[in-house]
Design an enzyme around this catalytic site. Sequence first.
Site, PDB file in Angstrom:
ATOM      1  N   SER A 113      45.915  20.282  46.031  1.00  0.00           N
ATOM      2  CA  SER A 113      46.738  19.781  47.199  1.00  0.00           C
ATOM      3  C   SER A 113      47.499  18.597  46.345  1.00  0.00           C
ATOM      4  O   SER A 113      48.614  18.136  47.309  1.00  0.00           O
ATOM      5  CB  SER A 113      45.997  19.304  48.165  1.00  0.00           C
ATOM      6  OG  SER A 113      45.034  18.186  47.645  1.00  0.00           O
ATOM      7  N   GLU A 137      42.712  64.742  44.607  1.00  0.00           N
ATOM      8  CA  GLU A 137      42.626  66.416  44.839  1.00  0.00           C
ATOM      9  C   GLU A 137      43.519  66.966  43.985  1.00  0.00           C
ATOM     10  O   GLU A 137      43.294  68.130  43.361  1.00  0.00           O
ATOM     11  CB  GLU A 137      43.155  66.389  46.456  1.00  0.00           C
ATOM     12  CG  GLU A 137      41.952  66.108  47.232  1.00  0.00           C
ATOM     13  CD  GLU A 137      42.146  64.417  47.986  1.00  0.00           C
ATOM     14  OE1 GLU A 137      41.988  64.340  48.750  1.00  0.00           O
ATOM     15  OE2 GLU A 137      42.661  63.630  47.134  1.00  0.00           O
ATOM     16  N   GLU A 143      35.679  31.563  42.711  1.00  0.00           N
ATOM     17  CA  GLU A 143      34.870  30.888  41.523  1.00  0.00           C
ATOM     18  C   GLU A 143      34.736  29.402  41.756  1.00  0.00           C
ATOM     19  O   GLU A 143      34.646  28.756  40.548  1.00  0.00           O
ATOM     20  CB  GLU A 143      35.344  31.592  40.379  1.00  0.00           C
ATOM     21  CG  GLU A 143      35.503  32.846  40.214  1.00  0.00           C
ATOM     22  CD  GLU A 143      35.016  33.314  38.666  1.00  0.00           C
ATOM     23  OE1 GLU A 143      34.685  32.547  37.819  1.00  0.00           O
ATOM     24  OE2 GLU A 143      35.706  34.446  38.371  1.00  0.00           O
ATOM     25  N   SER A 147      30.097  23.467  34.047  1.00  0.00           N
ATOM     26  CA  SER A 147      29.308  24.569  34.595  1.00  0.00           C
ATOM     27  C   SER A 147      29.509  25.835  33.723  1.00  0.00           C
ATOM     28  O   SER A 147      28.859  27.043  33.993  1.00  0.00           O
ATOM     29  CB  SER A 147      29.837  24.942  36.115  1.00  0.00           C
ATOM     30  OG  SER A 147      31.325  25.322  35.819  1.00  0.00           O
TER      31      SER A 147
END
Length: 376
Positions: free
Chosen positions: A230, A57, A300, A173
């Site tokens: 992990s 604004e 991803e 990939s």
Amino acid sequence: MEDFSEQQLFFMRRAIEIGEKGRITAPPNPWVGCVVVQENRIIGEGFHAYAGGPHAEELAIQNASMPISGSDVYVSLEPCSHFGSCPPCANLLIKHKVSRVFVALVDPDPKVAGQGIAMLRQAGIQVYVGIGESEAQASLQPYLYQRTHNFPWTILKSAASVDGQVADSQGKSQWITCPEARHDVGKLRAESQAILVGSRTVLSDDPWLTARQPQGMLYPKQPLRVVLDSRGSVPPTSKVFDKTSPTLYVTTERCPENYIKVLDSLDVPVLLTESTPSGVDLHKVYEYLAQKKILQVLVEGGTTLHTSLLKERFVNSLVLYSGPMILGDQKRPLVGVLGNLLESASPLTLKSSQILGNSLKVVWEISPQVFEPIRN
């Protein structure tokens, strides 16, 4: 419900459109657009570009080609009513004696939540709410979800061959899709404030996980790369640990202490969680991201992470890119075993489909009753 004219809808759609210019840089604030109209002609426009910067604004008023007294103002989100880094926009509109304010959406942020609209009406300004509502909701979806649930909106993104394989027989990939699709992924990354990736994907592809424009340049604001590992299996020399973008490493007590010391020497922050059957504690990861006011998380891969997030109901939306190739049965699916029978599978809603070069992009949304996270 008000009946709005096509011209009024045009002005609001313009406000939403210019608000999108702040989509990448405004978070954790909303990307708001504002249009000032006098005698059915736009005399000023503005959008919120970055947190701490002027609101839409204020900029629209500054950019106006003439005094705005008596004008109509179209804004894609309710004007703020509180003092923060900027003064209240509601007060600014009152000060400039605008005639009418058209608002697409009420701001769900508790600091606003209808108070801006109330201030304007108390000052005698006519306020109309709901014009362009569906378009504004689509534009501001991650912000609205985060402010309503105090939890990030999560997109699971994947590229797969026509026959649904996300990697070849060696686990690679990269380059399944065409350049146009990869450019679209770069924009999707830039629109996200965090990217989640599992250790197997990093080990297989060694991705940068940066948000790049089609010309190869980095977007002005980069997402936080969140590496879930992990056991400390990702080499510290991996590209995700470079200085191009910030990185958070998430691990468990299984990670060797010496490994954490190496990351500390690289100035990579480490988040320790308890071990779970699927690896790290995803609830702790999301608690951290929520505290950081992350609006949108992009996932991803890989398959193990996808499966865990879907089982725990963290995923809100799927963005799937199909590349122009057939890989055959490589046992590399998008998702592992979910235990769903046909009649109990998660219902999806098709939001959009788009041809990008020689690839296909399809966006699905998981039904709201399904994607509410399971809280510990």
